[in-house]
Enzyme design. Structure first.
Site, PDB file in Angstrom:
ATOM      1  N   ASP A  49      78.480 -33.553 -37.880  1.00  0.00           N
ATOM      2  CA  ASP A  49      77.264 -33.279 -38.639  1.00  0.00           C
ATOM      3  C   ASP A  49      76.623 -34.589 -39.088  1.00  0.00           C
ATOM      4  O   ASP A  49      75.401 -34.771 -38.980  1.00  0.00           O
ATOM      5  CB  ASP A  49      77.592 -32.399 -39.847  1.00  0.00           C
ATOM      6  CG  ASP A  49      76.370 -32.130 -40.718  1.00  0.00           C
ATOM      7  OD1 ASP A  49      75.476 -31.396 -40.270  1.00  0.00           O
ATOM      8  OD2 ASP A  49      76.305 -32.667 -41.841  1.00  0.00           O
ATOM      9  N   GLU A 121      78.861 -29.530 -33.019  1.00  0.00           N
ATOM     10  CA  GLU A 121      78.979 -30.655 -33.935  1.00  0.00           C
ATOM     11  C   GLU A 121      80.369 -31.281 -33.866  1.00  0.00           C
ATOM     12  O   GLU A 121      80.509 -32.511 -33.913  1.00  0.00           O
ATOM     13  CB  GLU A 121      78.671 -30.210 -35.366  1.00  0.00           C
ATOM     14  CG  GLU A 121      77.205 -29.925 -35.610  1.00  0.00           C
ATOM     15  CD  GLU A 121      76.902 -29.595 -37.050  1.00  0.00           C
ATOM     16  OE1 GLU A 121      75.816 -29.960 -37.529  1.00  0.00           O
ATOM     17  OE2 GLU A 121      77.750 -28.952 -37.710  1.00  0.00           O
TER      18      GLU A 121
END
Length: 227
Positions: A49, A121
């Site tokens: 992220d 991610e």
């Protein structure tokens, strides 16, 4: 059946730590049913992220003509939202390598946006840790860069950013989010999140992923504050 390493070879992407790469594809439901595996992909998702935010911000900052801060914020939110990340995952075919528990598989977890977005991610996080930003460049240039010029839905609003900007208009403090309750079956949990400023609860939200619940809590708080 091919493996993620066959996929990486086709993309001419190098890798060193195979266990790290494999961990990006291990969902918590798989760990629960396979005791040989101690870690799911949540830690790598956290790393990915941050990598994605930095990469996308750098990319948008370099666009010509230059975008304003508000334009970059809105476009980034659209490019890295849950639905968009799941779409990149499908486009690249990474979802084939996802490891799910039997129950999660039967209930359609392999096609659920929240799971695919988190896995994408995690994969970025693993590749960054193993090979650095150059490997991330190759992956994101293929899917995210072309998405910049595509028409975007006006429905995508980053309420977390809007709330933080609104709060900082009066104070330099930051809001923070806490998960207060998780309900539902283990293969499809629903998260309840609150957003706080100091010890004051500004809003609440629910969602089938923590990120979605945080956005809903931010939306609740933002709409209350601007009334």
């Amino acid at each position: 059946m091919d493996t993620i390493f066959d996929w990486l070879d086709k993309k001419h992407l190098k890798y060193n730590d195979k266990k790290l790469i494999e961990e990006a594809f291990i969902h918590s439901s798989y760990v629960n049913e396979n005791k040989l595996y101690k870690h799911d992909n949540e830690r790598l998702e956290f790393m990915g992220d941050a990598v994605l935010q930095l990469w996308s911000t750098r990319k948008l900052f370099s666009l010509e003509p230059a975008l304003s801060e508000g334009q970059m914020t809105t476009l980034r939110a659209q490019l890295v939202c849950e639905e968009a990340l799941a779409a990149y995952n499908r486009q690249l075919g990474l979802w084939h390598y996802l490891r799910l528990g039997v129950g999660e598989e039967k209930t359609g977890g392999r096609h659920r946006d929240s799971i695919l977005a988190d896995m994408f991610e995690a994969f970025l996080g693993a590749m960054y840790l193993d090979q650095g930003m150059d490997a991330v460049d190759v992956i994101l240039e293929e899917v995210l860069t072309p998405a910049i010029s595509r028409p975007k839905s006006e429905k995508v609003i980053d309420y977390k950013t809007k709330l933080q900007e609104y709060v900082q208009g009066d104070t330099r403090k930051n809001v923070h989010y806490e998960t207060v309750h998780i309900s539902g079956p283990s293969n499809k949990p629903e998260f309840e999140v609150i957003v706080l400023l100091d010890d004051i609860i500004l809003g609440r939200g629910k969602g089938l992923s923590k990120k979605r619940a945080e956005q809903m809590a931010a939306k609740d708080a933002f709409e209350k504050m601007v009334k």
